[in-house]
Scaffold this active site. Sequence first.
Site, PDB file in Angstrom:
ATOM      1  N   CYS A 123       0.865  -1.033   0.060  1.00  0.00           N
ATOM      2  CA  CYS A 123      -0.263  -0.185  -0.365  1.00  0.00           C
ATOM      3  C   CYS A 123       1.113   1.273  -0.315  1.00  0.00           C
ATOM      4  CB  CYS A 123      -0.623  -0.285   1.340  1.00  0.00           C
ATOM      5  SG  CYS A 123      -0.702   0.083   2.827  1.00  0.00           S
ATOM      6  N   ASN A 171       2.293   1.628   4.077  1.00  0.00           N
ATOM      7  CA  ASN A 171       2.777   0.378   5.028  1.00  0.00           C
ATOM      8  C   ASN A 171       2.204   0.523   6.777  1.00  0.00           C
ATOM      9  OD1 ASN A 171       5.060  -2.008   5.408  1.00  0.00           O
ATOM     10  ND2 ASN A 171       3.197  -2.649   5.277  1.00  0.00           N
ATOM     11  N   CYS A 212      -1.365   0.734   7.320  1.00  0.00           N
ATOM     12  CA  CYS A 212      -2.892  -0.008   7.487  1.00  0.00           C
ATOM     13  C   CYS A 212      -3.609  -0.605   5.951  1.00  0.00           C
ATOM     14  CB  CYS A 212      -3.824   1.376   7.504  1.00  0.00           C
ATOM     15  SG  CYS A 212      -3.498   3.119   7.798  1.00  0.00           S
ATOM     16  N   ARG A 213      -3.423  -0.734   5.151  1.00  0.00           N
ATOM     17  CA  ARG A 213      -4.228  -1.927   4.204  1.00  0.00           C
ATOM     18  C   ARG A 213      -2.119  -2.937   3.801  1.00  0.00           C
ATOM     19  NH1 ARG A 213      -4.739   1.985  -0.712  1.00  0.00           N
ATOM     20  NH2 ARG A 213      -3.336   2.666   0.085  1.00  0.00           N
ATOM     21  N   SER A 214      -1.132  -2.954   4.007  1.00  0.00           N
ATOM     22  CA  SER A 214      -0.455  -3.871   3.485  1.00  0.00           C
ATOM     23  C   SER A 214       0.075  -4.274   4.761  1.00  0.00           C
ATOM     24  CB  SER A 214       0.453  -3.518   2.809  1.00  0.00           C
ATOM     25  OG  SER A 214       1.358  -2.375   3.282  1.00  0.00           O
ATOM     26  N   ASP A 229      -7.697   3.429   1.482  1.00  0.00           N
ATOM     27  CA  ASP A 229      -7.374   3.640   2.471  1.00  0.00           C
ATOM     28  C   ASP A 229      -7.748   4.561   3.558  1.00  0.00           C
ATOM     29  OD1 ASP A 229      -5.161   4.638   3.935  1.00  0.00           O
ATOM     30  OD2 ASP A 229      -3.914   5.732   2.319  1.00  0.00           O
TER      31      ASP A 229
END
Length: 158
Positions: free
Chosen positions: A10, A13, A15-17, A127
Amino acid sequence: MKKTSVLFVCMGNICRSPSADGIFRDRLAKAGWSDLVAVDSAGTHSYHIGHAPDERTQAAAERRGYDLSALRARRVEASDFERFEWIVAMDNANVAELTARSPAAFRHKIVRLMDFATRHDATEVPDPYYGGAQGFETVLDYIEDGLDGLLVRLGQAD
């Protein structure tokens, strides 16, 4: 299933990934495949290098039984394009950034997580950083869906 490697990407690095990283590790352990799939996560930007995942991300993941506390943010490195067989991006901006940075020989490895989803028709994992608490729950819903599809896909590999 053959041995493989997956890098989730993401922007920062945090939140999402890292959510995808931690959840996928959990799914692999439950499937008995932890030794077959190397997993990591990284960001396209260097805003948060060395930082733990966002507190809101960790809290949302913890409510679902996932522990992300050991993960630390890093930036995508040139060697990642060769090292990982799957480079799984969270959104189209990540795909564009990765494609621009990747040597042509490795661009086929770049995919979107939501291309594996079966329960949601979104094309991107949004995001959640600047939004409210519900955004983090939506992100986890999308990630779990995409990871379930990716796990099926990997299980079909020779």
